[in-house]
Design a protein around this motif. Sequence first.
Motif, PDB file in Angstrom:
ATOM      1  N   TRP A   1       0.759  -1.023  -0.114  1.00 40.91           N
ATOM      2  CA  TRP A   1       0.140  -0.016  -0.364  1.00 40.91           C
ATOM      3  C   TRP A   1       1.054   1.204  -0.055  1.00 40.91           C
ATOM      4  CZ3 TRP A   1      -0.262   3.928   3.597  1.00 40.91           C
ATOM      5  CH2 TRP A   1      -1.673   5.004   3.354  1.00 40.91           C
ATOM      6  N   LEU A   2       0.802   2.240  -1.135  1.00 43.35           N
ATOM      7  CA  LEU A   2       1.636   3.276  -0.909  1.00 43.35           C
ATOM      8  C   LEU A   2       0.570   4.558  -1.161  1.00 43.35           C
ATOM      9  CD1 LEU A   2       4.287   4.559  -1.336  1.00 43.35           C
ATOM     10  CD2 LEU A   2       4.128   4.023  -3.928  1.00 43.35           C
ATOM     11  N   PRO A   3       0.794   5.358  -0.327  1.00 43.39           N
ATOM     12  CA  PRO A   3       0.058   6.650  -0.656  1.00 43.39           C
ATOM     13  C   PRO A   3       0.676   7.899  -1.319  1.00 43.39           C
ATOM     14  CG  PRO A   3       0.899   6.789   1.490  1.00 43.39           C
ATOM     15  CD  PRO A   3       1.595   5.447   0.890  1.00 43.39           C
TER      16      PRO A   3
ATOM     17  N   TYR B   1       1.699  11.441  -1.038  1.00 47.06           N
ATOM     18  CA  TYR B   1       1.989  12.502   0.045  1.00 47.06           C
ATOM     19  C   TYR B   1       2.345  13.774  -0.383  1.00 47.06           C
ATOM     20  CZ  TYR B   1       6.894  11.399  -0.109  1.00 47.06           C
ATOM     21  OH  TYR B   1       8.159  11.336  -0.536  1.00 47.06           O
ATOM     22  N   GLY B   2       2.034  14.788   0.255  1.00 46.70           N
ATOM     23  CA  GLY B   2       2.477  16.085  -0.300  1.00 46.70           C
ATOM     24  C   GLY B   2       1.624  17.088   0.479  1.00 46.70           C
ATOM     25  N   PRO B   3       2.045  18.379   0.076  1.00 49.14           N
ATOM     26  CA  PRO B   3       1.613  19.389   0.908  1.00 49.14           C
ATOM     27  C   PRO B   3       0.268  19.892   0.180  1.00 49.14           C
ATOM     28  CG  PRO B   3       3.345  20.345  -0.825  1.00 49.14           C
ATOM     29  CD  PRO B   3       3.163  18.921  -0.717  1.00 49.14           C
TER      30      PRO B   3
ATOM     31  N   ILE C   1       4.650   0.595  -6.758  1.00 46.22           N
ATOM     32  CA  ILE C   1       4.279   1.901  -7.635  1.00 46.22           C
ATOM     33  C   ILE C   1       3.175   1.370  -8.647  1.00 46.22           C
ATOM     34  CG2 ILE C   1       4.566   3.989  -8.779  1.00 46.22           C
ATOM     35  CD1 ILE C   1       7.394   3.525  -7.260  1.00 46.22           C
TER      36      ILE C   1
END
Lengths: 178, 352
Positions: free
Chosen positions: A35-37, A39-41, A63
Amino acid sequence: MTTQILIAGFGGQGVLFAGKLLAYKGMYDGKELSWLPSYGPEMRGGTANCSVIISDTPVGSPIVDKPDVLMVMNLPSLDKYENAVNAGGKIFVDSSFIERKVERSDVDAYYVPATKMAAEAGVPTLANMILLGKLLKETKVLDFEGLEGVFKKIVSAKRADLIDANLKALEIGYNYKD
Amino acid sequence: MAEKVLMKGNEAIAEAAILAGCRHYFGYPITPQTEIAAYMAKRMPKIDGTFLQAESEVAAINMVIGVAAAGGRVMTSSSSPGISLKSEGISYLAGCDLPALVINVQRGGPGLGGIQPSQSDYFQCVKGGGHGDYRNIVFAPASVQEMADMTVRGFELADKYRMVSMILADGTMGQMMEPVSLDIPEQKKYDKPWAVTGTKMERKHNIVNSLSLIPEELEQQNFDRFAKYAQIEENEVLYEEYMMEDAEVCVVAYGIAARVAKNAIVAARAQGVKVGMIRPITLWPFPKKVLNAAADKVKAFVTVEMSMGQMIEDVELATRCKKPVLLCNRAGGMIPTPEQVLAKINEAGGIN
């Protein structure tokens, strides 16, 4: 058998949790998974997505850039990822927010007015589970059976009331015929 | 065998550290490693440990020096710009021969750069970063399980050799979740007679210091340290060989880049291309011997890196430039695709 799943929508729609539930179910079913989210501002109010891979063999790259299964809860996500889906793949669309149809003819598209259905069913925050229920029904990537046990492991006893609501939403989606 | 749990790489590092006996954590938040600090903030007070959010990265690494000097298992974590700030303290830890674990969950650089995953701190972490002649033991985990396992091993080797261990991860490894078994074996207790724990009027003072104004003595300290490093290069190298038996092309990649490369290798094998991978798990000590041996068998090497090409220099050195080494890379927070790696493998396979 390896299934690459991409779930995308606005931050706050529960796209990361929908992916997490698949990951937990996969783990308790003895599958290999990742599971890979994103992420970022930009996440709050912007778009969020997560890559989930469920497999019978160890997962290589976590990915997902060519999903077999795409679940989208807003229009920008459909616009962005529709063309990335593998031929023969499945696209699940929350048609409450996305008015257009999938343009590809080499994939199966499923339209569920999940946000509207969630509001009508008294679980307005659980459109993600409704769409996920449909996804589980049509992809059979994991068994629908056993989800209650998974929730019991990942939700603390104090929040047990959430389990029933989530299961109800999943079943609404699972039984929805478009 | 403990039941597997689903965890982010960052959380696995934090929990494994606690299970390995770490009771002191000092940090400062920075994406994409903040979950480590958040996890420590939640857990440490419940187990009589110390979690402290310092006023800066520089302060945090100096607090690490303090606990290490007193003989405690201690760690700090940050991401690239924060590791630059900690580098002075890491050099001091080396100069004082103190054990500690430093985590770098890399992001794109230089400068403040971005927050997406990167491997562009290879030179910084593997070659030093701070001033002076010193080494860190550097681990490059490629799964959440390895994030946990290398954290435990990092503490173990730091204590064993009295030096800094680093985990060189990246944003992807920190953020991704995989099932992980936290079946941590009982930890060996290392005597630390050099630690500053109070004399109780029973022994002479211990002094932990990196200042040595007599060059003959400082030279000897460097010689002694490098004798220790030679032992580590002999005994502590970790790597994985993947499909190397009949390989004509050898991919060299670590961390998330190795995961992507594995997909490309499976695809290439399906097309009949004889390709394998040597995946360094320790970046220092670097798996020089196995690479040099492979250079006598393969036609070419491909390094897959999320930088402008840093590890490639170590591959060329290790193989004495006996065979061409091609670079397959992305930078600035971008991740190579399996297709890009596959194209480079095919290019390498075409070399005669």
